[in-house]
Design a protein around this motif. Structure first.
Motif, short mmCIF file in Angstrom:
data_model
loop_
_atom_site.label_atom_id
_atom_site.label_comp_id
_atom_site.label_asym_id
_atom_site.label_seq_id
_atom_site.Cartn_x
_atom_site.Cartn_y
_atom_site.Cartn_z
N GLU A 43 33.46 -34.90 50.32
CA GLU A 43 34.36 -35.39 51.36
C GLU A 43 35.47 -34.38 51.68
N MET A 44 35.99 -33.74 50.65
CA MET A 44 37.02 -32.72 50.88
C MET A 44 36.45 -31.54 51.67
N ALA A 45 35.24 -31.11 51.34
CA ALA A 45 34.61 -30.01 52.07
C ALA A 45 34.38 -30.41 53.53
N ARG A 46 33.96 -31.67 53.76
CA ARG A 46 33.73 -32.13 55.13
C ARG A 46 35.04 -32.14 55.92
N ARG A 47 36.11 -32.62 55.31
CA ARG A 47 37.40 -32.65 56.00
C ARG A 47 37.93 -31.24 56.26
N PHE A 48 37.74 -30.34 55.30
CA PHE A 48 38.18 -28.96 55.50
C PHE A 48 37.40 -28.32 56.66
N ASP A 49 36.08 -28.53 56.68
CA ASP A 49 35.27 -27.97 57.76
C ASP A 49 35.68 -28.55 59.11
N GLU A 50 36.00 -29.84 59.13
CA GLU A 50 36.42 -30.48 60.37
C GLU A 50 37.74 -29.89 60.87
N ALA A 51 38.68 -29.69 59.95
CA ALA A 51 39.97 -29.09 60.34
C ALA A 51 39.79 -27.66 60.81
N LEU A 52 38.91 -26.92 60.15
CA LEU A 52 38.65 -25.54 60.54
C LEU A 52 38.00 -25.49 61.92
N LEU A 53 37.08 -26.40 62.18
CA LEU A 53 36.44 -26.46 63.50
C LEU A 53 37.47 -26.79 64.57
N THR A 54 38.39 -27.69 64.29
CA THR A 54 39.43 -28.03 65.26
C THR A 54 40.30 -26.82 65.57
N ARG A 55 40.65 -26.07 64.54
CA ARG A 55 41.47 -24.86 64.77
C ARG A 55 40.68 -23.82 65.58
N ALA A 89 39.58 -21.05 70.73
CA ALA A 89 38.68 -20.79 71.84
C ALA A 89 39.31 -21.23 73.16
N ALA A 90 40.00 -22.36 73.16
CA ALA A 90 40.68 -22.82 74.38
C ALA A 90 41.76 -21.84 74.78
N LEU A 91 42.48 -21.29 73.81
CA LEU A 91 43.52 -20.31 74.10
C LEU A 91 42.92 -19.04 74.70
N THR A 92 41.79 -18.59 74.19
CA THR A 92 41.16 -17.39 74.74
C THR A 92 40.66 -17.63 76.16
N ARG A 93 40.18 -18.84 76.42
CA ARG A 93 39.76 -19.14 77.80
C ARG A 93 40.96 -19.09 78.74
N GLU A 126 43.60 -17.17 78.34
CA GLU A 126 43.95 -15.76 78.52
C GLU A 126 42.97 -15.08 79.47
N ARG A 127 41.70 -15.36 79.34
CA ARG A 127 40.70 -14.71 80.20
C ARG A 127 40.84 -15.16 81.65
N ALA A 128 41.24 -16.40 81.86
CA ALA A 128 41.40 -16.91 83.22
C ALA A 128 42.72 -16.46 83.83
N GLY A 129 43.58 -15.85 83.04
CA GLY A 129 44.86 -15.39 83.56
C GLY A 129 45.87 -16.50 83.72
N LEU A 130 45.66 -17.62 83.05
CA LEU A 130 46.57 -18.75 83.15
C LEU A 130 47.62 -18.66 82.05
N GLU A 131 48.74 -19.22 82.30
CA GLU A 131 49.80 -19.28 81.31
C GLU A 131 49.74 -20.63 80.63
N PRO A 132 49.88 -20.67 79.31
CA PRO A 132 49.92 -21.97 78.66
C PRO A 132 51.16 -22.74 79.08
N GLU A 133 51.05 -24.06 79.03
CA GLU A 133 52.18 -24.89 79.42
C GLU A 133 53.30 -24.73 78.41
N GLY A 134 54.52 -24.85 78.88
CA GLY A 134 55.68 -24.78 78.00
C GLY A 134 56.93 -24.54 78.81
N ASP A 135 58.06 -24.66 78.16
CA ASP A 135 59.31 -24.45 78.86
C ASP A 135 59.58 -22.96 79.01
N ALA A 136 60.67 -22.62 79.66
CA ALA A 136 60.99 -21.22 79.92
C ALA A 136 61.21 -20.44 78.63
#
Length: 112
Positions: free
Chosen positions: A41-53, A58-62, A64-74
């Motif tokens: 169970e611990m290995a499954r949870r660790f793998d799940e957390a690693l997959l989420t990260r 991957a979402a962050l790289t998409r 960057e490649r699209a030239g979009l800025e992540p949301e956030g304040d100034a």
């Protein structure tokens, strides 16, 4: 002739010894099974957390490649420029092979 040591004990002592031995055996097996299940169970949870990260990266790289800025304040957006405009690069490796990375990372040699 001498009788075996177990036969010299009373019936109550023999039964108590056998019940104690059986209980120790059952508890030992139960502890091993519980440890095995908890490790799985611990290995499954660790793998799940690693997959989420990895999916977040991957979402962050998409973005960057699209030239979009992540949301956030100034202030958050300004932190990216606070390093003097220096470009950072990344490379994501899994099992010795490149999975993702930006263009600048493609020119760097693979780690040994």
């Amino acid at each position: 002739m001498n009788a075996p040591p177990l036969a010299q004990l009373s019936l109550r002592a023999r039964v108590s010894a056998l019940v104690g031995l059986a209980a120790a055996l059952v508890l030992g097996v139960a502890a091993w099974v519980i440890d095995w299940r908890v490790d799985g169970e611990m290995a499954r949870r660790f793998d799940e957390a690693l997959l989420t990260r990895a999916q977040a990266l991957a979402a962050l790289t998409r973005l960057e490649r699209a030239g979009l800025e992540p949301e956030g304040d100034a202030q958050t957006r300004g932190m990216a420029a606070a390093d003097g405009g220096a470009r950072t690069w990344y490379r994501l490796r899994c099992d010795g092979r490149d999975v993702a990375g930006d263009a600048a990372a493609a020119n760097w040699p693979a780690p040994r």
